[in-house]
Design a protein around this motif. Structure first.
Motif, short mmCIF file in Angstrom:
data_model
loop_
_atom_site.label_atom_id
_atom_site.label_comp_id
_atom_site.label_asym_id
_atom_site.label_seq_id
_atom_site.Cartn_x
_atom_site.Cartn_y
_atom_site.Cartn_z
N ASP A 61 0.91 -1.41 0.18
CA ASP A 61 0.39 0.06 0.06
C ASP A 61 0.81 1.12 -0.05
OD1 ASP A 61 1.45 -0.47 2.40
OD2 ASP A 61 -0.47 -0.54 3.18
N GLY A 62 1.94 1.27 -0.01
CA GLY A 62 3.13 2.48 -0.16
C GLY A 62 3.50 2.85 0.99
N ILE A 63 2.66 2.47 2.51
CA ILE A 63 2.83 2.91 3.90
C ILE A 63 3.70 1.86 4.21
CG2 ILE A 63 2.17 3.56 5.94
CD1 ILE A 63 -0.60 4.09 4.38
N GLY A 74 5.04 8.74 -7.38
CA GLY A 74 3.56 8.79 -7.03
C GLY A 74 3.32 8.27 -8.50
N GLU A 75 3.58 7.32 -9.22
CA GLU A 75 2.01 6.80 -10.24
C GLU A 75 2.21 5.45 -9.91
OE1 GLU A 75 3.26 8.06 -14.29
OE2 GLU A 75 3.80 10.42 -13.29
N ASP A 76 0.91 4.77 -9.79
CA ASP A 76 0.85 3.40 -9.32
C ASP A 76 0.39 3.05 -11.00
OD1 ASP A 76 1.48 3.78 -6.98
OD2 ASP A 76 -0.78 3.83 -6.29
N TRP A 113 2.61 3.35 -4.40
CA TRP A 113 3.67 4.93 -3.17
C TRP A 113 2.76 5.66 -2.53
CZ3 TRP A 113 8.55 6.52 -4.79
CH2 TRP A 113 8.97 5.72 -6.66
N GLY A 114 3.37 5.53 -1.24
CA GLY A 114 3.11 6.82 -0.19
C GLY A 114 2.83 7.70 -0.88
N ASP A 115 1.84 8.49 -0.25
CA ASP A 115 1.41 9.98 -0.65
C ASP A 115 2.68 10.54 -1.25
OD1 ASP A 115 -0.91 9.27 -0.16
OD2 ASP A 115 -1.88 9.23 2.14
N ASP A 116 3.71 10.62 -0.20
CA ASP A 116 5.04 12.03 -0.30
C ASP A 116 5.45 11.68 -1.29
OD1 ASP A 116 6.31 9.64 0.89
OD2 ASP A 116 6.71 10.87 1.86
N GLY A 117 5.24 10.20 -2.65
CA GLY A 117 5.74 9.77 -3.17
C GLY A 117 7.53 9.56 -3.31
N CYS A 130 7.67 2.87 -1.54
CA CYS A 130 7.29 2.55 -2.89
C CYS A 130 7.26 1.18 -1.81
CB CYS A 130 8.08 2.74 -4.08
SG CYS A 130 7.69 2.39 -5.11
#
Length: 240
Positions: A48-50, A141-143, A157-161, A164
């Motif tokens: 989930d990018g986190i 940032g592009e999934d 990717w996480g919200d901050d880019g 990953c």
């Protein structure tokens, strides 16, 4: 961003031929085969990018992206850029987590070459050489930039880019003692131009080297409570 101090141009790598038809990269500074060990985990991480999953914190071994492969320099750690990754596996899947620091994230360019992006090579056939068949270009940032080509199954990717997570399905290849070809680097773009290409690799490894390092699937016994476990949350200690 500032480049690191150039290292000697004396060759620090050698390729050792093996019967399987590929070559291993040897770090001549240590005399050891240069490779990354992906550890078996009891529970798979959630993609989930986190980066808050237990496998990253308690099992994964951080690898450092510290070789500037455009200029053949050792990247000097700073707030301008740091890059770390860790890999774990379970039930035929390989999971990769990446944590980045970039003083200026560039992700609005019309072309891939105008954006910061992560590049991952994953060669399940262990052909021993770089090929676009095994290359994944992942803009920050592009999934959903591309339909995923196997064995890649998922990118988040996480919200901050700057974080990953990746998931690859390798089936029986992901077993203790097996290995695949693997390489990871970051294309740092500033003002629409590529400034640095910073990778995981031994000293002297350049973009023009044709062979891929190894990623080996390993499995250790669960450590005793008094054994020290490298925590993902302690990564900053590598830099400060």
């Amino acid at each position: 961003m500032k480049s690191g101090k150039a290292i000697s141009t004396i060759a620090l790598l050698s390729l050792v031929a093996v019967p399987a038809g590929f070559a291993h990269i040897i770090n001549l500074e240590s005399g050891l085969k240069f490779q990354y060990s992906a550890e078996l985990v009891e529970v798979s991480p959630v993609i989930d990018g986190i980066l808050n999953d237990t496998p990253w914190h308690e099992t994964g071994i951080p690898g450092k992206m510290e070789q500037e492969v455009i200029y053949d320099e050792q990247w000097q750690e700073s707030s301008d850029f740091t890059g770390l990754f860790t890999g774990v596996w379970r039930s035929g899947f390989l999971y990769i987590a990446v944590q980045l620091t970039d003083d200026h994230v560039e992700n609005f360019g019309a072309k891939l070459s105008e954006k910061d992006h992560l590049v991952v090579y994953l060669d399940p056939d262990h052909s021993g050489h770089k090929s676009d068949l095994y290359r994944y270009d992942l803009p920050v940032g592009e999934d959903e930039r591309q339909s995923f080509v196997p064995p890649l199954r998922s990118v988040a990717w996480g919200d901050d880019g700057l974080s990953c997570e990746l998931m690859f399905y390798l089936g029986d290849i992901a077993e203790k003692g097996n290995s695949v070809g693997f390489w990871i680097y970051y294309n740092d773009v500033d003002n629409g131009r590529l400034e640095h290409r910073i990778s995981w690799g031994p000293p002297g490894y350049t973009y023009d080297d044709l062979s891929l390092p190894d990623l080996v699937f390993t499995a250790k016994l669960k450590p005793h409570s008094n054994q020290k476990i490298l925590q993902w949350g302690r990564i900053k200690s590598f830099y400060y």
